[in-house]
Design a protein around this motif. Structure first.
Motif, PDB file in Angstrom:
ATOM      1  N   TYR A  90       0.819  -1.209   0.000  1.00  0.00           N
ATOM      2  CA  TYR A  90       0.000   0.000   0.000  1.00  0.00           C
ATOM      3  C   TYR A  90       0.857   1.265   0.000  1.00  0.00           C
ATOM      4  CZ  TYR A  90      -3.952  -3.002   1.141  1.00  0.00           C
ATOM      5  OH  TYR A  90      -4.926  -3.970   1.101  1.00  0.00           O
ATOM      6  N   LEU A  91       2.184   1.116  -0.005  1.00  0.00           N
ATOM      7  CA  LEU A  91       3.080   2.256   0.149  1.00  0.00           C
ATOM      8  C   LEU A  91       3.795   2.571  -1.151  1.00  0.00           C
ATOM      9  CD1 LEU A  91       4.688   1.175   3.536  1.00  0.00           C
ATOM     10  CD2 LEU A  91       2.713   2.676   3.188  1.00  0.00           C
ATOM     11  N   PRO A  92       4.120   3.848  -1.395  1.00  0.00           N
ATOM     12  CA  PRO A  92       4.845   4.198  -2.620  1.00  0.00           C
ATOM     13  C   PRO A  92       6.271   3.661  -2.596  1.00  0.00           C
ATOM     14  CG  PRO A  92       4.662   6.105  -1.169  1.00  0.00           C
ATOM     15  CD  PRO A  92       3.802   5.025  -0.569  1.00  0.00           C
ATOM     16  N   ALA A  93       6.830   3.470  -3.778  1.00  0.00           N
ATOM     17  CA  ALA A  93       8.189   2.935  -3.884  1.00  0.00           C
ATOM     18  C   ALA A  93       9.204   3.832  -3.196  1.00  0.00           C
ATOM     19  CB  ALA A  93       8.553   2.747  -5.356  1.00  0.00           C
ATOM     20  N   SER A  94       8.915   5.126  -3.116  1.00  0.00           N
ATOM     21  CA  SER A  94       9.861   6.086  -2.543  1.00  0.00           C
ATOM     22  C   SER A  94       9.684   6.284  -1.049  1.00  0.00           C
ATOM     23  CB  SER A  94       9.692   7.440  -3.242  1.00  0.00           C
ATOM     24  OG  SER A  94       8.350   7.920  -3.074  1.00  0.00           O
ATOM     25  N   THR A  95       8.945   5.414  -0.371  1.00  0.00           N
ATOM     26  CA  THR A  95       8.676   5.571   1.062  1.00  0.00           C
ATOM     27  C   THR A  95       9.961   5.850   1.837  1.00  0.00           C
ATOM     28  OG1 THR A  95       6.714   4.169   0.993  1.00  0.00           O
ATOM     29  CG2 THR A  95       7.805   4.404   3.119  1.00  0.00           C
ATOM     30  N   PHE A  96       9.903   6.863   2.705  1.00  0.00           N
ATOM     31  CA  PHE A  96      11.073   7.298   3.458  1.00  0.00           C
ATOM     32  C   PHE A  96      11.408   6.319   4.580  1.00  0.00           C
ATOM     33  CE2 PHE A  96      12.445  10.053   7.144  1.00  0.00           C
ATOM     34  CZ  PHE A  96      13.761  10.139   6.758  1.00  0.00           C
ATOM     35  N   MET A  97      10.416   5.919   5.370  1.00  0.00           N
ATOM     36  CA  MET A  97      10.665   5.019   6.492  1.00  0.00           C
ATOM     37  C   MET A  97       9.449   4.135   6.712  1.00  0.00           C
ATOM     38  SD  MET A  97      11.904   5.916  10.394  1.00  0.00           S
ATOM     39  CE  MET A  97      10.410   6.838  10.799  1.00  0.00           C
ATOM     40  N   TYR A  98       9.690   2.872   7.002  1.00  0.00           N
ATOM     41  CA  TYR A  98       8.607   1.930   7.239  1.00  0.00           C
ATOM     42  C   TYR A  98       8.987   1.001   8.384  1.00  0.00           C
ATOM     43  CZ  TYR A  98       5.519  -2.067   6.621  1.00  0.00           C
ATOM     44  OH  TYR A  98       4.608  -3.079   6.836  1.00  0.00           O
ATOM     45  N   VAL A 167       6.423   6.594   7.206  1.00  0.00           N
ATOM     46  CA  VAL A 167       6.564   8.016   6.888  1.00  0.00           C
ATOM     47  C   VAL A 167       6.874   8.070   5.401  1.00  0.00           C
ATOM     48  CG1 VAL A 167       7.838  10.141   7.340  1.00  0.00           C
ATOM     49  CG2 VAL A 167       7.402   8.526   9.205  1.00  0.00           C
ATOM     50  N   LEU A 168       5.973   8.656   4.628  1.00  0.00           N
ATOM     51  CA  LEU A 168       6.058   8.535   3.176  1.00  0.00           C
ATOM     52  C   LEU A 168       7.150   9.399   2.570  1.00  0.00           C
ATOM     53  CD1 LEU A 168       2.255   8.453   2.308  1.00  0.00           C
ATOM     54  CD2 LEU A 168       3.769   6.573   2.960  1.00  0.00           C
ATOM     55  N   ASP A 169       7.351  10.597   3.107  1.00  0.00           N
ATOM     56  CA  ASP A 169       8.289  11.545   2.498  1.00  0.00           C
ATOM     57  C   ASP A 169       9.316  12.002   3.515  1.00  0.00           C
ATOM     58  OD1 ASP A 169       6.737  11.557   0.087  1.00  0.00           O
ATOM     59  OD2 ASP A 169       5.340  12.931   1.086  1.00  0.00           O
ATOM     60  N   ALA A 170      10.546  12.247   3.048  1.00  0.00           N
ATOM     61  CA  ALA A 170      11.567  12.848   3.902  1.00  0.00           C
ATOM     62  C   ALA A 170      11.192  14.293   4.181  1.00  0.00           C
ATOM     63  CB  ALA A 170      12.928  12.773   3.219  1.00  0.00           C
ATOM     64  N   PRO A 171      11.547  14.832   5.354  1.00  0.00           N
ATOM     65  CA  PRO A 171      11.228  16.227   5.666  1.00  0.00           C
ATOM     66  C   PRO A 171      11.799  17.162   4.617  1.00  0.00           C
ATOM     67  CG  PRO A 171      12.046  15.087   7.608  1.00  0.00           C
ATOM     68  CD  PRO A 171      12.265  14.166   6.450  1.00  0.00           C
ATOM     69  N   ALA A 172      11.019  18.169   4.241  1.00  0.00           N
ATOM     70  CA  ALA A 172      11.463  19.133   3.245  1.00  0.00           C
ATOM     71  C   ALA A 172      12.533  20.043   3.834  1.00  0.00           C
ATOM     72  CB  ALA A 172      10.280  19.973   2.754  1.00  0.00           C
ATOM     73  N   ALA A 173      13.444  20.503   2.980  1.00  0.00           N
ATOM     74  CA  ALA A 173      14.514  21.385   3.431  1.00  0.00           C
ATOM     75  C   ALA A 173      13.936  22.674   3.992  1.00  0.00           C
ATOM     76  CB  ALA A 173      15.459  21.707   2.269  1.00  0.00           C
ATOM     77  N   GLY A 174      14.413  23.054   5.181  1.00  0.00           N
ATOM     78  CA  GLY A 174      13.984  24.305   5.786  1.00  0.00           C
ATOM     79  C   GLY A 174      12.623  24.261   6.422  1.00  0.00           C
ATOM     80  N   ALA A 175      11.984  23.081   6.464  1.00  0.00           N
ATOM     81  CA  ALA A 175      10.650  22.979   7.048  1.00  0.00           C
ATOM     82  C   ALA A 175      10.651  21.957   8.147  1.00  0.00           C
ATOM     83  CB  ALA A 175       9.627  22.597   5.976  1.00  0.00           C
ATOM     84  N   GLY A 176       9.926  22.238   9.189  1.00  0.00           N
ATOM     85  CA  GLY A 176       9.782  21.284  10.267  1.00  0.00           C
ATOM     86  C   GLY A 176       8.751  20.242   9.919  1.00  0.00           C
ATOM     87  N   MET A 177       8.722  19.175  10.704  1.00  0.00           N
ATOM     88  CA  MET A 177       7.735  18.132  10.476  1.00  0.00           C
ATOM     89  C   MET A 177       6.324  18.630  10.719  1.00  0.00           C
ATOM     90  SD  MET A 177       9.101  15.333   9.441  1.00  0.00           S
ATOM     91  CE  MET A 177       8.015  13.990   9.897  1.00  0.00           C
ATOM     92  N   MET A 178       6.152  19.579  11.674  1.00  0.00           N
ATOM     93  CA  MET A 178       4.819  20.083  11.952  1.00  0.00           C
ATOM     94  C   MET A 178       4.934  21.510  12.466  1.00  0.00           C
ATOM     95  SD  MET A 178       1.791  18.600  14.428  1.00  0.00           S
ATOM     96  CE  MET A 178       1.556  17.171  13.398  1.00  0.00           C
ATOM     97  N   THR A 179       4.178  22.415  11.863  1.00  0.00           N
ATOM     98  CA  THR A 179       4.111  23.779  12.333  1.00  0.00           C
ATOM     99  C   THR A 179       2.661  24.123  12.564  1.00  0.00           C
ATOM    100  OG1 THR A 179       3.995  24.652  10.072  1.00  0.00           O
ATOM    101  CG2 THR A 179       6.176  24.450  11.047  1.00  0.00           C
ATOM    102  N   ASN A 308      15.009   4.642   4.114  1.00  0.00           N
ATOM    103  CA  ASN A 308      15.618   5.065   2.864  1.00  0.00           C
ATOM    104  C   ASN A 308      16.688   6.093   3.212  1.00  0.00           C
ATOM    105  OD1 ASN A 308      16.274   6.275   0.381  1.00  0.00           O
ATOM    106  ND2 ASN A 308      14.225   5.893  -0.450  1.00  0.00           N
ATOM    107  N   GLY A 309      17.889   5.619   3.479  1.00  0.00           N
ATOM    108  CA  GLY A 309      18.957   6.495   3.934  1.00  0.00           C
ATOM    109  C   GLY A 309      19.352   7.542   2.923  1.00  0.00           C
TER     110      GLY A 309
END
Length: 639
Positions: A90-98, A167-179, A308-309
């Protein structure tokens, strides 16, 4: 149509929405751009019931996933195994962490887990283990949900024992996980949430549906907006707290399949997961870097984690690049990130008296393998060390870090200051510590006073001698400027010249005398520096009084593949507890005595089994390995 919850005509528990329900996918659009039907209008929340707190909304949503995951290995009540859920499909091929948690306890894990928990009070009788765990889980779930739900009645009947969290995507540059930002009504309107998706194995869809219906009914009654529908024939729910809107605030969307419950924060992530059933070649499960590594794991495990290191490395480097204009970082920080493994896979299992976690990562092409060797330094530090750490090639690492800092300082117009510092040192700043090879750090207790130091192997005895003499000369120079209040003296101890630095009384505040002195010594290929008589002890103690000769230490290190390693950590948890108790066992005030009595009665019995922690990293070519063990013991009579 919209199905209201918590009102005069709620959906009956276990009833499935009819196929083709109008607006079945909430107006979400799949990748083809075609929606299943018209958009759903969320139901207006019912008036808030008295006594229903705001935290209930969060607690109820968390009941399905967070409570199940939080209990970890104790979720052993459901003995059914069934077909393993294809969570990764059920997860995309590019999944960051599982991560996958095997609460169905495959292989010998149920028996081994029973052995492990039997070390703790209340679990000695393994025949009553299920009952004890059921009671503990019920209390946990009931507390989290204001007594509305229990594990045995509302989760266990349909839970298949396997949980996946991604976690599907790696954190974006300059952005926190949650604001977050304040909403018009003082809520949380502007929230950027991580793309998280969870899957839970389901053994009885009707019972799972009954629990979900009840949760959504209670949430609507608590003021949340609940929308229901279908996506490609699969029933879905979206819950949004009062004042928010789907996709913009902390919400939850979940979809119920015959064998799987899919839960996400963002509606689009859930519908995309359902769509991947028709596109198996685009999933994480189809990727060789995931499939091949997972196939190599042990079957008898409590769970595993895939990272996904490469995505982590690239995202972190982008963040550091954004910082370069105002804070350039040296290579000692950026280097390890650039060398971060492309892929890491870890597994966790229980082995009777210990929890074991093993990891393996593949280094990027061109990155040298870590140095793996036995330094022998554990044979130098005193027995009874409560904490012990080892690192390799420390001098080279310091040189790389200082080189970056030196370049930054020179760029800032500090060239003259650098030249003056190097004249005092008698060498370039970055090469001053090049003689240090491997380093060990040891911490122990001398009575009720902490003590310790470092022991290092040296690459060149001649260079090491020159550098140590230079350090001593600089200290003596500083002592002269201080009016002679700092005492620096050499003395022969066991055939080794030991330099002892004593601070003047009062310079260290109320520090004990043992911490007001620092000693160091160099003999051939070993350097020692520490508090009190640490240096003399390193060179004067018999080998059978060292930490390396301690059976508890050697057994732990051997268990994780030592003594050869790239790094090593050892913690004597039992010794740390005893040291802490010795410090606080004679309280000065009555309230402190009461607190210690409570500790002895209610907390200490559960800490007694904690024995040791050991962690060792190594490698073989491009494969980097890491082994971790948390070890428990059987408390002795009278403890």
């Amino acid at each position: 149509m919209t199905e209201p919850y918590g009102g005069g005509s709620p959906t009956q528990p276990g009833a499935m929405p009819p196929a083709g329900t109008a607006g079945g996918n909430h107006g979400w659009t799949d990748r083809s751009g075609q929606a299943d039907g018209p958009a759903l209008t969320p139901v207006s929340p019912h008036p808030r019931r008295r006594g229903v707190s705001a935290r209930w909304i969060v607690a109820a949503l968390a009941t399905i996933v967070v409570v199940v995951v939080a209990v970890g290995g104790f979720l052993l009540l459901d003995r059914s195994t069934g077909a393993p859920p294809a969570s990764a499909s059920y997860l995309p091929a590019s999944t960051f962490m599982y991560s996958e948690f095997r609460f169905d306890l495959p292989g010998d894990q149920r028996e081994r887990l029973g052995e492990f928990v039997s070390h703790f009070p209340g679990f000695e009788d393994r025949a009553n283990l299920d009952q004890k765990v059921a009671q503990a889980l019920d209390r946990l779930v009931q507390t989290a949900t204001d007594q509305r739900y229990s594990y045995t009645n509302d989760i266990q009947p349909w839970f298949g024992g396997q949980v996946g969290v991604a976690v599907l995507d790696a954190p974006a540059a300059g952005a926190g996980m949650m604001t977050t930002g304040p909403g018009p009504a003082g809520g949380l309107d502007a929230v950027q949430v991580p793309a998280v998706l969870a899957t839970l194995a389901v053994t009885d869809q009707a019972k799972a549906r009954a629990t979900l219906d009840r949760i959504t009914s209670d949430l609507a009654a608590a003021g949340a907006s609940v929308s229901t529908g279908t996506h490609n024939g699969t029933p879905t729910w979206t819950v949004t707290p009062s004042g928010g809107s789907a996709g913009s605030g902390p919400a939850a969307t979940y979809a119920l399949l015959p064998d799987m419950l899919v839960v996400g924060v963002r509606p689009d992530d859930v519908t995309a997961a359902l769509d991947r059933r028709e596109r198996p070649n685009e999933t994480l499960a189809s990727q060789p870097q995931f499939r091949d590594r997972v196939n190599g794991l042990r079957a008898d495990r409590l769970g595993f984690m895939y990272l996904n290191g490469a995505s982590y490395r690239d995202a972190t480097l982008r963040q550091l690049e954004a910082m370069r204009s105002f804070f350039p970082l040296p290579t000692c920080i950026t280097g390890p990130i650039r060398n971060f493994p492309d892929v890491i896979v870890s597994e966790v299992r229980v082995e009777g008296d210990r929890i074991v976690a093993d990891s393996r990562g593949t280094l990027p092409q061109g990155v040298p393998a870590p140095a793996v060797r036995d330094s022998g330094l554990a044979g130098r530090v005193p027995a009874g060390s409560l904490a012990y750490l080892e690192f390799r090639d420390v001098g080279a690492g310091i040189a790389g870090c200082i080189s970056g800092l030196k370049a930054n300082a020179a760029a800032e117009g500090m060239r003259q200051e650098i030249d003056q510092a190097e004249q005092l040192l008698g060498s370039s700043v970055e090469s001053f510590f090049e003689w240090i090879r491997d380093v060990a750090i040891s911490v122990r207790m001398d009575g009720d006073v902490p003590s310790g130091g470092i022991v290092a192997t040296v690459t060149d005895a001649t260079t090491a001698t020159q550098r140590v003499e230079r350090i001593k000369a600089l200290i003596q120079l500083a002592a002269g400027f201080g009016g002679g209040q700092i005492d620096v003296r050499d003395e022969d101890r066991n055939g080794v010249r030991v330099t002892t630095i004593t601070l003047p009384r009062g310079a260290g505040g109320d520090l004990p005398a043992e911490l007001s002195t620092i000693s160091f010594a160099l003999r051939e290929d070993v350097f020692a520096l520490g508090t009190g008589d640490f240096a003399a002890t390193v060179f004067g103690q018999a080998s059978d009084w060292s930490l390396g000769s301690d059976p508890r230490f050697s057994e732990a290190v051997s268990s994780v593949g030592g003594p050869s390693s790239a790094s090593l950590m050892y913690l004597d948890i039992d010794g740390i507890r005893q040291a802490a108790e010795a410090v606080v066992s004679q309280p000065a005030a009555p309230e402190q005595a009461q607190a210690f009595a409570f500790y002895e009665r209610e907390i200490r019995p559960y800490l007694l089994p904690f024995d040791r922690i050991v962690q060792l990293s190594g490698g073989d070519g491009q494969q980097q390995t890491n082994s971790f063990e948390f070890i428990v013991r059987e408390p002795e009579d009278g403890e």
